[in-house]
Design a protein around this motif. Structure first.
Motif, PDB file in Angstrom:
ATOM      1  N   LEU A  26       0.828  -1.197   0.000  1.00 54.99           N
ATOM      2  CA  LEU A  26       0.000   0.000   0.000  1.00 54.99           C
ATOM      3  C   LEU A  26       0.866   1.251   0.000  1.00 54.99           C
ATOM      4  CD1 LEU A  26      -2.984   1.059   0.320  1.00 54.99           C
ATOM      5  CD2 LEU A  26      -2.502   1.161   2.779  1.00 54.99           C
ATOM      6  N   LEU A  27       0.595   2.161  -0.941  1.00 52.71           N
ATOM      7  CA  LEU A  27       1.239   3.465  -0.960  1.00 52.71           C
ATOM      8  C   LEU A  27       0.328   4.447  -0.235  1.00 52.71           C
ATOM      9  CD1 LEU A  27       3.443   5.429  -1.900  1.00 52.71           C
ATOM     10  CD2 LEU A  27       2.172   5.701  -4.047  1.00 52.71           C
ATOM     11  N   VAL A  28       0.882   5.131   0.778  1.00 55.55           N
ATOM     12  CA  VAL A  28       0.100   6.057   1.602  1.00 55.55           C
ATOM     13  C   VAL A  28       0.604   7.474   1.373  1.00 55.55           C
ATOM     14  CG1 VAL A  28      -0.665   6.632   3.933  1.00 55.55           C
ATOM     15  CG2 VAL A  28      -0.177   4.238   3.329  1.00 55.55           C
ATOM     16  N   VAL A  29      -0.310   8.368   0.968  1.00 54.79           N
ATOM     17  CA  VAL A  29       0.036   9.778   0.772  1.00 54.79           C
ATOM     18  C   VAL A  29      -0.844  10.582   1.732  1.00 54.79           C
ATOM     19  CG1 VAL A  29       0.308  11.652  -0.887  1.00 54.79           C
ATOM     20  CG2 VAL A  29       0.482   9.277  -1.661  1.00 54.79           C
ATOM     21  N   PRO A  30      -0.328  10.876   2.926  1.00 55.37           N
ATOM     22  CA  PRO A  30      -1.153  11.499   3.966  1.00 55.37           C
ATOM     23  C   PRO A  30      -1.171  13.020   3.877  1.00 55.37           C
ATOM     24  CG  PRO A  30       0.988  10.970   4.859  1.00 55.37           C
ATOM     25  CD  PRO A  30       1.020  10.555   3.410  1.00 55.37           C
ATOM     26  N   GLU A  87       8.382   1.570 -10.022  1.00 56.51           N
ATOM     27  CA  GLU A  87       8.993   0.243 -10.021  1.00 56.51           C
ATOM     28  C   GLU A  87       8.548  -0.622  -8.840  1.00 56.51           C
ATOM     29  OE1 GLU A  87      13.115   1.171 -10.005  1.00 56.51           O
ATOM     30  OE2 GLU A  87      13.199   1.753 -12.138  1.00 56.51           O
ATOM     31  N   SER A  88       7.889  -0.023  -7.857  1.00 54.81           N
ATOM     32  CA  SER A  88       7.553  -0.743  -6.621  1.00 54.81           C
ATOM     33  C   SER A  88       6.303  -1.607  -6.743  1.00 54.81           C
ATOM     34  CB  SER A  88       7.395   0.245  -5.464  1.00 54.81           C
ATOM     35  OG  SER A  88       8.627   0.865  -5.178  1.00 54.81           O
ATOM     36  N   LYS A  89       5.507  -1.396  -7.774  1.00 54.58           N
ATOM     37  CA  LYS A  89       4.333  -2.237  -8.030  1.00 54.58           C
ATOM     38  C   LYS A  89       3.383  -2.303  -6.819  1.00 54.58           C
ATOM     39  CE  LYS A  89       6.121  -3.207 -12.024  1.00 54.58           C
ATOM     40  NZ  LYS A  89       5.597  -2.561 -13.258  1.00 54.58           N
ATOM     41  N   PHE A  90       2.864  -1.155  -6.444  1.00 50.65           N
ATOM     42  CA  PHE A  90       1.901  -1.110  -5.346  1.00 50.65           C
ATOM     43  C   PHE A  90       0.562  -1.692  -5.794  1.00 50.65           C
ATOM     44  CE2 PHE A  90       4.931   2.232  -4.267  1.00 50.65           C
ATOM     45  CZ  PHE A  90       5.167   1.964  -2.925  1.00 50.65           C
ATOM     46  N   ASP A  91      -0.217  -2.139  -4.802  1.00 55.09           N
ATOM     47  CA  ASP A  91      -1.552  -2.683  -5.087  1.00 55.09           C
ATOM     48  C   ASP A  91      -2.647  -1.628  -4.996  1.00 55.09           C
ATOM     49  OD1 ASP A  91      -0.868  -5.566  -5.385  1.00 55.09           O
ATOM     50  OD2 ASP A  91      -0.189  -5.331  -3.320  1.00 55.09           O
ATOM     51  N   ALA A  92      -2.441  -0.617  -4.170  1.00 60.25           N
ATOM     52  CA  ALA A  92      -3.440   0.435  -3.996  1.00 60.25           C
ATOM     53  C   ALA A  92      -2.780   1.650  -3.374  1.00 60.25           C
ATOM     54  CB  ALA A  92      -4.593  -0.059  -3.113  1.00 60.25           C
ATOM     55  N   LEU A  93      -3.508   2.775  -3.405  1.00 57.13           N
ATOM     56  CA  LEU A  93      -3.012   4.017  -2.837  1.00 57.13           C
ATOM     57  C   LEU A  93      -4.051   4.557  -1.863  1.00 57.13           C
ATOM     58  CD1 LEU A  93      -1.143   6.898  -4.586  1.00 57.13           C
ATOM     59  CD2 LEU A  93      -3.150   7.440  -3.198  1.00 57.13           C
TER      60      LEU A  93
END
Length: 274
Positions: free
Chosen positions: A17-21, A129-135
């Motif tokens: 999971l990529l988190v942009v707070p 390049e990190s291939k996240f599943d969701a943001l």
């Protein structure tokens, strides 16, 4: 409800999971959910500027930082001034002018931070390049929504609400001025005809405020994605809206199927001493 929903994720394979707070109390509320996901085996990567008020490292997630063109003292000064304004009394015109100036200064910090993030080619390459599943992001600052478009990731919005009712517009939820009181009006859901007219007129300055507050993000998104994009376009892409709302404290409202109320007022629960 939030803990139950996050627990169900533990039944699936661990995801990335990529988190942009958003800094401040926005992050304090989101952090609890990110920590629970980490405990369930999901890998979280939090993007944060080098200068923050509340976003700190944690064992439950990895943190990636990027530089910004302002200091902690400058940011803290403007946020304190904005908080003090929120509790001041005065006429609608006085509060509108102060809100305009305060939002403009706070917006400048968010736009500067987002611009630095989107221009950081090395960091953007790492994200691709990190291939996240969701943001996961709070769309009150739509920088995370811009990244979700660039990385082609399903976006999960975690929010209390958006200025000027943009969350209603993006989700196409009804917001009739005859029944839904607008901000600063001090009206209830039981209004006379003249009060409904007053409530309707309060939408006009809201549109003006949102135009100058969110237009810079439209420009950033259009340059970064290399096509014309509006903030509403970015908001409409959300796969799920996790709404930190509780109808015991607020007026009931229609919800779309992808809007999930998770309750709570703000921040994580803290047990008080005797």
């Amino acid at each position: 409800v939030l803990v139950l929903l996050l627990s169900l994720l533990g039944l699936a394979a661990a995801g990335k999971l990529l988190v942009v707070p958003v800094d401040g109390s926005h992050w304090l509320s989101m952090r609890e959910g990110v920590d629970i996901l980490g405990q369930k085996g999901h890998e979280g990567v939090v993007l944060a500027p080098e200068v923050t008020l509340r976003i700190k490292p944690s064992k439950s997630f990895m943190m990636k930082r990027y530089s910004v063109p302002y200091t902690l003292e400058e940011m803290d000064k403007e946020f304190q001034a904005f908080f003090h304004f929120s509790f001041e009394q005065g006429s609608f015109l006085e509060r509108f002018v102060k809100a305009y100036k305060g939002i403009k200064r706070i917006t400048d910090f968010g736009v500067a931070s987002c611009g630095q993030l989107l221009q950081n080619k090395e960091l953007i390459r790492y994200l691709e390049e990190s291939k996240f599943d969701a943001l996961l992001t709070d769309p009150v600052i739509p920088c995370g929504a811009i990244l979700a478009q660039r990385l082609s990731l399903p976006a999960v919005f975690f929010l209390r609400g958006l200025p000027c009712g943009l969350d209603f517009d993006a989700t196409q939820c009804p917001k009739p001025p005859s029944y839904v009181p607008r901000g600063f009006t001090q009206l209830t859901d039981r209004m006379s005809f003249l009060q409904r007219v007053k409530n309707l007129l309060h939408d006009i300055p809201d549109l003006f405020l949102c135009d100058f507050a969110f237009e810079p993000y439209s420009k950033l998104a259009s340059e970064f994605l290399q096509r014309e994009v509006t903030v509403l376009d970015l908001l409409r892409q959300a796969s799920v809206w996790l709404l930190r709302s509780e109808f015991v404290l607020e007026y009931p409202r229609p919800l779309m199927p992808n809007i999930i109320p998770i309750g709570g007022v703000n921040c994580a629960h803290k047990e008080l001493s005797q």
